[in-house]
Design a protein around this motif. Sequence first.
Motif, PDB file in Angstrom:
ATOM      1  N   LYS A 186     112.614 128.008 -35.925  1.00  0.00           N
ATOM      2  CA  LYS A 186     112.282 127.085 -37.013  1.00  0.00           C
ATOM      3  C   LYS A 186     112.456 127.797 -38.347  1.00  0.00           C
ATOM      4  O   LYS A 186     112.057 128.961 -38.479  1.00  0.00           O
ATOM      5  CB  LYS A 186     110.832 126.626 -36.881  1.00  0.00           C
ATOM      6  CG  LYS A 186     110.616 125.646 -35.756  1.00  0.00           C
ATOM      7  CD  LYS A 186     109.182 125.153 -35.757  1.00  0.00           C
ATOM      8  CE  LYS A 186     108.920 124.301 -34.529  1.00  0.00           C
ATOM      9  NZ  LYS A 186     107.500 124.061 -34.330  1.00  0.00           N
ATOM     10  N   ALA A 187     113.014 127.092 -39.319  1.00  0.00           N
ATOM     11  CA  ALA A 187     113.133 127.660 -40.659  1.00  0.00           C
ATOM     12  C   ALA A 187     111.724 127.873 -41.216  1.00  0.00           C
ATOM     13  O   ALA A 187     110.831 127.054 -40.990  1.00  0.00           O
ATOM     14  CB  ALA A 187     113.919 126.711 -41.548  1.00  0.00           C
ATOM     15  N   LEU A 188     111.540 128.969 -41.911  1.00  0.00           N
ATOM     16  CA  LEU A 188     110.230 129.269 -42.487  1.00  0.00           C
ATOM     17  C   LEU A 188     110.349 129.389 -43.998  1.00  0.00           C
ATOM     18  O   LEU A 188     111.212 130.098 -44.511  1.00  0.00           O
ATOM     19  CB  LEU A 188     109.684 130.581 -41.910  1.00  0.00           C
ATOM     20  CG  LEU A 188     108.381 131.080 -42.536  1.00  0.00           C
ATOM     21  CD1 LEU A 188     107.211 130.182 -42.157  1.00  0.00           C
ATOM     22  CD2 LEU A 188     108.089 132.514 -42.124  1.00  0.00           C
ATOM     23  N   VAL A 189     109.476 128.665 -44.694  1.00  0.00           N
ATOM     24  CA  VAL A 189     109.383 128.771 -46.151  1.00  0.00           C
ATOM     25  C   VAL A 189     108.028 129.382 -46.453  1.00  0.00           C
ATOM     26  O   VAL A 189     107.002 128.852 -46.033  1.00  0.00           O
ATOM     27  CB  VAL A 189     109.481 127.379 -46.804  1.00  0.00           C
ATOM     28  CG1 VAL A 189     109.248 127.475 -48.292  1.00  0.00           C
ATOM     29  CG2 VAL A 189     110.822 126.739 -46.514  1.00  0.00           C
ATOM     30  N   SER A 221     105.793 124.282 -40.206  1.00  0.00           N
ATOM     31  CA  SER A 221     107.048 124.087 -40.902  1.00  0.00           C
ATOM     32  C   SER A 221     106.842 123.309 -42.202  1.00  0.00           C
ATOM     33  O   SER A 221     105.879 122.573 -42.341  1.00  0.00           O
ATOM     34  CB  SER A 221     107.985 123.328 -39.978  1.00  0.00           C
ATOM     35  OG  SER A 221     108.916 122.595 -40.695  1.00  0.00           O
ATOM     36  N   ARG A 222     107.741 123.489 -43.112  1.00  0.00           N
ATOM     37  CA  ARG A 222     107.700 122.713 -44.361  1.00  0.00           C
ATOM     38  C   ARG A 222     108.735 121.599 -44.331  1.00  0.00           C
ATOM     39  O   ARG A 222     109.180 121.141 -45.377  1.00  0.00           O
ATOM     40  CB  ARG A 222     107.930 123.633 -45.551  1.00  0.00           C
ATOM     41  CG  ARG A 222     106.851 124.663 -45.740  1.00  0.00           C
ATOM     42  CD  ARG A 222     105.690 124.137 -46.573  1.00  0.00           C
ATOM     43  NE  ARG A 222     104.498 124.935 -46.351  1.00  0.00           N
ATOM     44  CZ  ARG A 222     103.377 124.832 -47.064  1.00  0.00           C
ATOM     45  NH1 ARG A 222     103.305 123.969 -48.050  1.00  0.00           N
ATOM     46  NH2 ARG A 222     102.339 125.560 -46.794  1.00  0.00           N
ATOM     47  N   GLY A 238     110.811 121.765 -47.492  1.00  0.00           N
ATOM     48  CA  GLY A 238     110.137 122.126 -48.736  1.00  0.00           C
ATOM     49  C   GLY A 238     109.608 120.963 -49.542  1.00  0.00           C
ATOM     50  O   GLY A 238     108.912 121.159 -50.518  1.00  0.00           O
ATOM     51  N   ARG A 240     105.324 115.496 -44.881  1.00  0.00           N
ATOM     52  CA  ARG A 240     105.555 116.736 -44.156  1.00  0.00           C
ATOM     53  C   ARG A 240     105.303 116.511 -42.671  1.00  0.00           C
ATOM     54  O   ARG A 240     104.358 115.819 -42.305  1.00  0.00           O
ATOM     55  CB  ARG A 240     104.549 117.768 -44.673  1.00  0.00           C
ATOM     56  CG  ARG A 240     105.107 119.143 -44.860  1.00  0.00           C
ATOM     57  CD  ARG A 240     104.035 119.998 -45.493  1.00  0.00           C
ATOM     58  NE  ARG A 240     103.602 121.010 -44.543  1.00  0.00           N
ATOM     59  CZ  ARG A 240     102.653 121.899 -44.795  1.00  0.00           C
ATOM     60  NH1 ARG A 240     102.026 121.861 -45.957  1.00  0.00           N
ATOM     61  NH2 ARG A 240     102.344 122.797 -43.914  1.00  0.00           N
ATOM     62  N   SER A 290     103.299 129.232 -43.584  1.00  0.00           N
ATOM     63  CA  SER A 290     104.234 128.765 -44.610  1.00  0.00           C
ATOM     64  C   SER A 290     103.501 128.539 -45.926  1.00  0.00           C
ATOM     65  O   SER A 290     102.277 128.456 -45.964  1.00  0.00           O
ATOM     66  CB  SER A 290     104.918 127.473 -44.157  1.00  0.00           C
ATOM     67  OG  SER A 290     103.982 126.425 -44.051  1.00  0.00           O
ATOM     68  N   GLU A 291     104.263 128.491 -47.001  1.00  0.00           N
ATOM     69  CA  GLU A 291     103.743 128.189 -48.337  1.00  0.00           C
ATOM     70  C   GLU A 291     104.758 127.263 -49.006  1.00  0.00           C
ATOM     71  O   GLU A 291     105.850 127.067 -48.494  1.00  0.00           O
ATOM     72  CB  GLU A 291     103.593 129.473 -49.165  1.00  0.00           C
ATOM     73  CG  GLU A 291     102.479 130.387 -48.704  1.00  0.00           C
ATOM     74  CD  GLU A 291     101.148 130.139 -49.424  1.00  0.00           C
ATOM     75  OE1 GLU A 291     101.154 129.981 -50.651  1.00  0.00           O
ATOM     76  OE2 GLU A 291     100.115 130.109 -48.756  1.00  0.00           O
ATOM     77  N   VAL A 292     104.414 126.757 -50.160  1.00  0.00           N
ATOM     78  CA  VAL A 292     105.316 125.802 -50.812  1.00  0.00           C
ATOM     79  C   VAL A 292     106.639 126.461 -51.202  1.00  0.00           C
ATOM     80  O   VAL A 292     106.690 127.649 -51.491  1.00  0.00           O
ATOM     81  CB  VAL A 292     104.684 125.126 -52.061  1.00  0.00           C
ATOM     82  CG1 VAL A 292     103.467 124.316 -51.678  1.00  0.00           C
ATOM     83  CG2 VAL A 292     104.363 126.134 -53.136  1.00  0.00           C
ATOM     84  N   LEU A 293     107.684 125.655 -51.187  1.00  0.00           N
ATOM     85  CA  LEU A 293     109.015 126.145 -51.552  1.00  0.00           C
ATOM     86  C   LEU A 293     109.149 126.324 -53.064  1.00  0.00           C
ATOM     87  O   LEU A 293     109.805 127.254 -53.519  1.00  0.00           O
ATOM     88  CB  LEU A 293     110.066 125.153 -51.029  1.00  0.00           C
ATOM     89  CG  LEU A 293     111.535 125.423 -51.299  1.00  0.00           C
ATOM     90  CD1 LEU A 293     112.006 126.659 -50.569  1.00  0.00           C
ATOM     91  CD2 LEU A 293     112.387 124.247 -50.855  1.00  0.00           C
ATOM     92  N   GLY A 294     108.525 125.451 -53.825  1.00  0.00           N
ATOM     93  CA  GLY A 294     108.608 125.555 -55.281  1.00  0.00           C
ATOM     94  C   GLY A 294     109.923 125.022 -55.813  1.00  0.00           C
ATOM     95  O   GLY A 294     110.848 124.768 -55.048  1.00  0.00           O
ATOM     96  N   GLU A 316     108.748 131.084 -35.356  1.00  0.00           N
ATOM     97  CA  GLU A 316     108.520 130.281 -34.143  1.00  0.00           C
ATOM     98  C   GLU A 316     109.865 129.821 -33.594  1.00  0.00           C
ATOM     99  O   GLU A 316     110.784 129.531 -34.367  1.00  0.00           O
ATOM    100  CB  GLU A 316     107.729 129.016 -34.494  1.00  0.00           C
ATOM    101  CG  GLU A 316     106.284 129.246 -34.812  1.00  0.00           C
ATOM    102  CD  GLU A 316     105.611 127.907 -35.062  1.00  0.00           C
ATOM    103  OE1 GLU A 316     104.797 127.498 -34.224  1.00  0.00           O
ATOM    104  OE2 GLU A 316     105.907 127.264 -36.083  1.00  0.00           O
TER     105      GLU A 316
END
Lengths: 317, 209
Positions: free
Chosen positions: B151-154, A132-133, A155, A127, B47-51, B207
């Motif tokens: 920025k993409a956010l998950v 960001s992920r 992700g 990561r 953010s958190e995990v996408l899963g 962001e």
Amino acid sequence: MSKRIFAILLAAAGAATAQDRTIAAGAHVGWVGFSKDGATLRAGCNDRKLREFDLSSGSLRNSIAWGEGENPAPVSAPSGLVAVSSKQGIALLQLGSGSVVRRIPMERASRRVAIADDGQALAGAIRVAGLSREEVMRLWDASGKERFAAPSGIGGTSAIAMSPDGSLLAAGSWDTNVRVWSTRNGELVRLISDDLPVAMFDMAFTPDGKSLAAAGVDRMVYFWDTKTWKLARKLTGQPEMIHSLAFSGDGRLLATGGFNDIAEKHPVSILVWDVASGKVLQTLSAPHMVSSVALSPDGKLLAAASGDNLVRLWSVR
Amino acid sequence: MKISRREMLENCIVRGSLVAGVAAMPANRLLAAWEDGEQMARKPTPSEVLGPFFKKGAPNVATLRQPGDPGFPLRVAGKVVNTRGDVVEGAWIDIWQANHEGRYDVVGYRYRAKLAVPAAGDYTVETVMPGHYEDRPAQHIHYMITAPGHKALVTQIYFATDTFIEGDVDKNYRKRNIAENRDLVRPVKLYEQGSPHAEVSFDIVLERA
């Protein structure tokens, strides 16, 4: 899937081949693999040990341990190396002695790692810093020198594979996209996006290197032609999501296994496919979620890890 | 030559310090303070995990709950802004969750949507409280938000009313390493009158890229 349909599928699976034997691994088994000569079965266990069993006697031949917080990357390691990933980085261990061949320090753990068949390259994604992920795929040569770092999606990495000749690295991301890079210079050879609505849990190149196969949430096995990168075919028939797939050494057979979306503790099917015709040759049953399947190099044995301390083995007809 | 935003800020600070004579604070620290103050009007959403169960191609529909669907009705609403608090234009929100029994639809698109956020930046989703499932036994809804220039956010939201939280968010939000951020465990308003339902507000702060 309704419980009724599931019960019917279960009955069908039960009517198929009985399991031939089991090997007690002594701890929960997360992944399985065979040695190149087919004489040894390897089991990655959650007590931080990789155990090697003599297949003719079933006895424990060897075990290597790794440290707290380190996780074995599920690699078949034909080169005799196994990668172990932790918060400190990736360690490459020599099977047999368990000695550390190389350490690659990193800021975070890499969840999926691939080793080239000849042991000359190692790849893993981590990561990027910040909220960001996003992840970056990194590849190192045999001296531990980084050859490239390339964006690998959002992700996290869900699946990773290196081509048999070591020229290509493929990785699937939880955002469902699959990327293929040249291991030589990190050039993005292909971004597979439109073909896949869901994430892939596992992927492998066919032993001849002509196809990349991947499977996951939608229970299908996808095959792409590695020359044109067109989607060549899709195999359907697995009743559950596919968590693991493996080819026999000659590429004639494919094994798949996984889990259903009801719960991990429900029985599931393991399928053996004839790759040329796409037909299911054998349907086997495992008591619960299959985390890993492997076919012996000669294709005569199938091994599976299924959420307990046993490795289950079947003869492939 | 295109001047970067940072260069422009540095320029302003140097000129400003010359005019105003605020020499006590070095330019680099002044710049950092300026940028922090400007950027952090609102804290970016964690953010958190996408899963494993994201599915591409969900429909642009705000009503995920269909008439007769079992489960407790839930409305989730909020807006998409940047860290300065300005509305973000052109955002898309992918949202996906398990149904009331804790199952994801991996074949079709039930309880999945990809919302085009209107110019005002507000979004509303009509759904049901997600169920519990064995592997991740805290009720949650997944989000993936993209917007031009950001920025993409998950991320995910969780629910303070969840039995998993046992009435004590501070103590239990990290239980079993599921939720990573306290702020994502959202308060839930319960309405008993008329059609009983729950409401959760969740603003998304992106962001800049």
